[in-house]
Design a protein around this motif. Structure first.
Motif, PDB file in Angstrom:
ATOM      1  N   THR A  59      12.664  35.864  72.743  1.00  0.00           N
ATOM      2  CA  THR A  59      12.783  35.995  74.045  1.00  0.00           C
ATOM      3  C   THR A  59      12.838  34.649  74.820  1.00  0.00           C
ATOM      4  O   THR A  59      12.558  33.422  74.293  1.00  0.00           O
ATOM      5  CB  THR A  59      11.550  36.807  74.712  1.00  0.00           C
ATOM      6  OG1 THR A  59      10.360  35.766  74.506  1.00  0.00           O
ATOM      7  CG2 THR A  59      11.408  37.946  73.954  1.00  0.00           C
ATOM      8  N   GLU A  60      13.359  34.503  76.114  1.00  0.00           N
ATOM      9  CA  GLU A  60      13.340  33.357  76.745  1.00  0.00           C
ATOM     10  C   GLU A  60      11.995  32.684  76.988  1.00  0.00           C
ATOM     11  O   GLU A  60      12.002  31.421  76.515  1.00  0.00           O
ATOM     12  CB  GLU A  60      14.190  33.462  78.087  1.00  0.00           C
ATOM     13  CG  GLU A  60      15.443  33.901  78.251  1.00  0.00           C
ATOM     14  CD  GLU A  60      16.002  34.110  79.591  1.00  0.00           C
ATOM     15  OE1 GLU A  60      15.469  33.552  80.555  1.00  0.00           O
ATOM     16  OE2 GLU A  60      17.158  34.675  79.858  1.00  0.00           O
TER      17      GLU A  60
ATOM     18  N   TYR B 239      11.288  31.169  73.520  1.00  0.00           N
ATOM     19  CA  TYR B 239      12.287  29.767  73.368  1.00  0.00           C
ATOM     20  C   TYR B 239      11.477  28.797  74.275  1.00  0.00           C
ATOM     21  O   TYR B 239      11.526  27.637  73.496  1.00  0.00           O
ATOM     22  CB  TYR B 239      13.658  30.208  73.893  1.00  0.00           C
ATOM     23  CG  TYR B 239      14.299  28.919  74.334  1.00  0.00           C
ATOM     24  CD1 TYR B 239      14.683  28.041  73.269  1.00  0.00           C
ATOM     25  CD2 TYR B 239      14.530  28.599  75.671  1.00  0.00           C
ATOM     26  CE1 TYR B 239      15.439  26.636  73.874  1.00  0.00           C
ATOM     27  CE2 TYR B 239      15.355  27.281  76.213  1.00  0.00           C
ATOM     28  CZ  TYR B 239      15.651  26.419  74.981  1.00  0.00           C
ATOM     29  OH  TYR B 239      16.334  25.242  75.458  1.00  0.00           O
ATOM     30  N   LEU B 240      11.036  28.969  75.472  1.00  0.00           N
ATOM     31  CA  LEU B 240      10.728  27.825  75.956  1.00  0.00           C
ATOM     32  C   LEU B 240       9.317  27.334  75.720  1.00  0.00           C
ATOM     33  O   LEU B 240       9.117  26.090  75.673  1.00  0.00           O
ATOM     34  CB  LEU B 240      10.499  28.321  77.543  1.00  0.00           C
ATOM     35  CG  LEU B 240      11.656  28.505  78.254  1.00  0.00           C
ATOM     36  CD1 LEU B 240      11.360  29.249  79.970  1.00  0.00           C
ATOM     37  CD2 LEU B 240      12.597  27.472  78.625  1.00  0.00           C
TER      38      LEU B 240
ATOM     39  N   PHE C  59      19.838  27.493  74.048  1.00  0.00           N
ATOM     40  CA  PHE C  59      19.430  28.715  73.573  1.00  0.00           C
ATOM     41  C   PHE C  59      20.303  29.940  74.479  1.00  0.00           C
ATOM     42  O   PHE C  59      20.701  29.647  75.583  1.00  0.00           O
ATOM     43  CB  PHE C  59      17.840  29.083  74.283  1.00  0.00           C
ATOM     44  CG  PHE C  59      17.571  30.631  74.336  1.00  0.00           C
ATOM     45  CD1 PHE C  59      16.961  30.939  73.247  1.00  0.00           C
ATOM     46  CD2 PHE C  59      17.453  31.543  75.415  1.00  0.00           C
ATOM     47  CE1 PHE C  59      16.481  32.355  72.986  1.00  0.00           C
ATOM     48  CE2 PHE C  59      17.183  32.494  75.434  1.00  0.00           C
ATOM     49  CZ  PHE C  59      16.753  32.971  74.176  1.00  0.00           C
TER      50      PHE C  59
ATOM     51  N   ARG D 268      19.657  26.200  83.444  1.00  0.00           N
ATOM     52  CA  ARG D 268      19.722  27.612  83.191  1.00  0.00           C
ATOM     53  C   ARG D 268      21.039  28.138  83.791  1.00  0.00           C
ATOM     54  O   ARG D 268      21.002  28.035  84.948  1.00  0.00           O
ATOM     55  CB  ARG D 268      18.513  28.412  83.281  1.00  0.00           C
ATOM     56  CG  ARG D 268      18.600  30.088  82.982  1.00  0.00           C
ATOM     57  CD  ARG D 268      17.379  30.822  83.299  1.00  0.00           C
ATOM     58  NE  ARG D 268      17.602  32.015  82.480  1.00  0.00           N
ATOM     59  CZ  ARG D 268      18.137  33.152  82.882  1.00  0.00           C
ATOM     60  NH1 ARG D 268      18.743  33.097  84.127  1.00  0.00           N
ATOM     61  NH2 ARG D 268      18.020  34.254  82.407  1.00  0.00           N
TER      62      ARG D 268
ATOM     63  N   ASN E 231      22.037  31.135  85.249  1.00  0.00           N
ATOM     64  CA  ASN E 231      21.525  32.494  85.525  1.00  0.00           C
ATOM     65  C   ASN E 231      22.227  33.726  85.205  1.00  0.00           C
ATOM     66  O   ASN E 231      21.862  34.908  84.787  1.00  0.00           O
ATOM     67  CB  ASN E 231      21.191  32.492  87.131  1.00  0.00           C
ATOM     68  CG  ASN E 231      19.593  31.852  87.204  1.00  0.00           C
ATOM     69  OD1 ASN E 231      18.769  31.829  86.315  1.00  0.00           O
ATOM     70  ND2 ASN E 231      19.695  31.648  88.450  1.00  0.00           N
TER      71      ASN E 231
ATOM     72  N   GLY F 252      22.673  33.489  80.859  1.00  0.00           N
ATOM     73  CA  GLY F 252      21.263  33.311  80.237  1.00  0.00           C
ATOM     74  C   GLY F 252      21.322  31.951  79.258  1.00  0.00           C
ATOM     75  O   GLY F 252      20.075  31.768  78.506  1.00  0.00           O
TER      76      GLY F 252
ATOM     77  N   TYR G 232      20.670  28.478  78.297  1.00  0.00           N
ATOM     78  CA  TYR G 232      19.592  27.148  78.583  1.00  0.00           C
ATOM     79  C   TYR G 232      20.385  26.002  77.916  1.00  0.00           C
ATOM     80  O   TYR G 232      20.716  26.054  76.572  1.00  0.00           O
ATOM     81  CB  TYR G 232      18.379  27.383  77.999  1.00  0.00           C
ATOM     82  CG  TYR G 232      17.431  28.430  78.786  1.00  0.00           C
ATOM     83  CD1 TYR G 232      16.541  27.955  79.710  1.00  0.00           C
ATOM     84  CD2 TYR G 232      17.658  29.743  78.593  1.00  0.00           C
ATOM     85  CE1 TYR G 232      15.711  28.669  80.417  1.00  0.00           C
ATOM     86  CE2 TYR G 232      16.676  30.509  79.246  1.00  0.00           C
ATOM     87  CZ  TYR G 232      15.864  30.086  80.255  1.00  0.00           C
ATOM     88  OH  TYR G 232      15.004  30.760  80.844  1.00  0.00           O
TER      89      TYR G 232
ATOM     90  N   THR H 185      13.073  23.627  84.845  1.00  0.00           N
ATOM     91  CA  THR H 185      14.328  24.164  84.381  1.00  0.00           C
ATOM     92  C   THR H 185      15.029  24.429  85.710  1.00  0.00           C
ATOM     93  O   THR H 185      14.877  25.183  86.449  1.00  0.00           O
ATOM     94  CB  THR H 185      14.563  25.442  83.577  1.00  0.00           C
ATOM     95  OG1 THR H 185      13.382  25.207  82.353  1.00  0.00           O
ATOM     96  CG2 THR H 185      15.664  25.879  82.981  1.00  0.00           C
TER      97      THR H 185
END
Length: 204
Positions: free
Chosen positions: A11-12, A15-16, A28, A73, A75, A78, A80, A101
């Motif tokens: 998921t985001e 990842y973060l 990502f 990012r 938007n 999605g 990154y 971000t």
């Protein structure tokens, strides 16, 4: 034969969490992380010169240059990623739930390398074009003093302008400044341009 195992997608948020603890940067997209390759000395010097040139030209304006440590990012898609240089005009807007971000660059700059040039010109630019705040995208060569600038038009088209030569300047309408290629490429020893791409011989 059993089916190959499918790796779980991140998921985001996952990842973060991984990215913030990692020593190396990764892009990502769509649940996958992609390690970013290290650059050449030429790449590092050009990126440093670019940051200094934009900082000097933008002094006193509402636009601020950020180096490659700033994560962006997209938007709409999605993605990154970490551009070599991001210029943000006005208030810095952050991705929801983050404090590190950004989502609203006005200008993005990538220094081209042999391993990433096709991506920077192709898929990555496709993502960048979805950023509503983005007004210009610059591609900077390591092989010669040349900068290509793609400028967003009022009708949504992107028009190319470029400058080539150590004695040339490049006007950037989105920022109302002009940058010097002599400054951007100062002290750079350019990489040789290959005559053609070598295809590895097939192993028999």
């Amino acid at each position: 034969m059993s089916a190959p195992e499918t790796l779980p997608r991140l998921t985001e948020a996952e990842y973060l969490e991984v990215e913030r603890a990692a020593e190396l940067k990764s892009e990502f997209f769509d649940g996958e992380m992609f390690a970013m390759a290290g650059g050449t000395p030429q790449h590092s010097l050009i990126a440093t010169n670019l940051t200094a040139e934009f900082r000097d030209r933008l002094k006193g304006s509402r636009c601020v240059p950020y180096n490659t440590d700033l994560r962006i990012r997209v938007n709409a898609t999605g993605l990154y990623t970490y551009p070599d240089l991001s210029i943000i005009c006005g208030e810095l807007q952050l991705a929801e739930g983050t404090n590190d971000t950004a989502v609203n660059p006005t200008v993005l700059v990538e220094v081209l390398s042999e391993s990433t040039e096709a991506y920077d010109r192709g898929k990555k630019f496709e993502h960048y074009r979805q950023i509503s705040s983005l007004k210009a995208y610059l591609l900077v060569s390591q092989r010669e003093p040349r900068i290509e600038q793609f400028i967003r038009q009022a009708d949504g088209r992107w028009v190319l302008s470029e400058a080539s030569g150590m004695d040339k300047n490049l006007e950037i309408p989105a920022l109302q400044i002009t940058i010097s290629l002599g400054e951007v490429f100062a002290q750079v020893k350019f990489l040789p341009t290959p005559i053609r791409t070598v295809t590895p011989r097939r192993q028999v």
